[in-house]
Design an enzyme around this catalytic site. Structure first.
Site, mmCIF file in Angstrom:
data_model
loop_
_atom_site.group_PDB
_atom_site.id
_atom_site.type_symbol
_atom_site.label_atom_id
_atom_site.label_comp_id
_atom_site.label_asym_id
_atom_site.label_seq_id
_atom_site.Cartn_x
_atom_site.Cartn_y
_atom_site.Cartn_z
ATOM 1 N N ARG A 11 -1.153 -5.122 4.532
ATOM 2 C CA ARG A 11 -0.300 -4.694 3.427
ATOM 3 C C ARG A 11 0.882 -3.894 3.978
ATOM 4 N NH1 ARG A 11 -4.931 -1.696 0.077
ATOM 5 N NH2 ARG A 11 -5.141 -0.835 2.171
ATOM 6 N N ARG A 43 0.885 -1.170 0.000
ATOM 7 C CA ARG A 43 0.000 0.000 0.000
ATOM 8 C C ARG A 43 0.915 1.210 0.000
ATOM 9 N NH1 ARG A 43 -2.417 4.231 -0.074
ATOM 10 N NH2 ARG A 43 -4.563 4.581 0.644
ATOM 11 N N GLU A 63 -10.841 5.732 -5.975
ATOM 12 C CA GLU A 63 -11.248 4.339 -5.835
ATOM 13 C C GLU A 63 -11.819 3.791 -7.142
ATOM 14 O OE1 GLU A 63 -10.851 2.344 -3.341
ATOM 15 O OE2 GLU A 63 -10.102 3.779 -1.856
#
Length: 205
Positions: free
Chosen positions: A134, A86, A94
């Protein structure tokens, strides 16, 4: 001997000299992807615990970008590991996933990031582990900070949440301010622009 090597690789990876050391857990899921967490492993998963006493190091290895999921999340491979990154300090529009329409410029952000690093070797500067286990990191390709590139192009905003104290936050603020002035990328939407953080609240998974 092989388990020992794996543990050393994990230690080398999950710790960074720029942040506080903490207990870290690592496990491999059913798809063979290695995960990290500073909380614990999920139920039913056997995890390797890396104790707080382990000295931190900076990982300068190169990793191959094997997949770009969206404008701020990628998968990398190397050192017998495969895991998701990430991109720290940034938040791209998004995509909405397979069931929802995404935000404007979400696909452009994904395409731009794909062009920048897909199939290329990159260097990572880690900042611990974020949501969904992540690894949080800045991604560098030929010494260029790709996180900053995405902000400068107006394809990601500065993350509106808690950021690592050791991060050079000022450089991200300047990059976003310059992109806003130029109305680059998503900033060309003007008043119609909606922060990814706001969009996620309005469109929960």
């Amino acid at each position: 001997m092989r388990p020992v090597i794996h543990i050393l690789v994990i230690v080398f990876w999950v710790l960074s000299a720029s942040q506080a050391i903490c207990d870290v857990y690592s496990w491999t899921d059913e798809n063979g992807i290695r995960h990290f967490s500073n909380v614990s492993s999920p139920y039913g998963k056997k995890a390797t615990q890396i104790p707080e006493s382990v000295s931190s190091v900076i990982d300068k290895s190169n990793f191959l970008v094997t997949k770009v999921f969206d404008g701020d999340t990628v998968q990398v491979q190397g050192r017998e590991l495969e895991f998701r990154i990430r991109m720290v300090a940034i938040d791209a529009p998004e995509t909405g996933g397979s069931k929802k329409n995404g935000q404007p410029y979400s696909q452009r952000a994904k395409e731009a990031l794909t062009q920048l690093i897909q199939g290329k070797k990159v260097r990572l500067k880690q900042y611990g582990t974020g949501g969904y286990n992540r690894v949080l990191a800045e991604i560098f390709s030929q010494d260029v900070n790709i996180n900053l590139v995405m902000v400068r192009r107006g394809l990601a905003e500065v993350y509106r949440g808690r950021l690592p104290e050791s991060l050079d936050f000022g450089s991200y603020e300047k990059a976003e301010a310059a992109a806003r002035r130029r109305r680059a990328g998503m900033w060309s939407l003007g008043k119609a622009y909606k922060s990814p953080k706001t969009w996620r609240k309005e469109n929960p998974r």
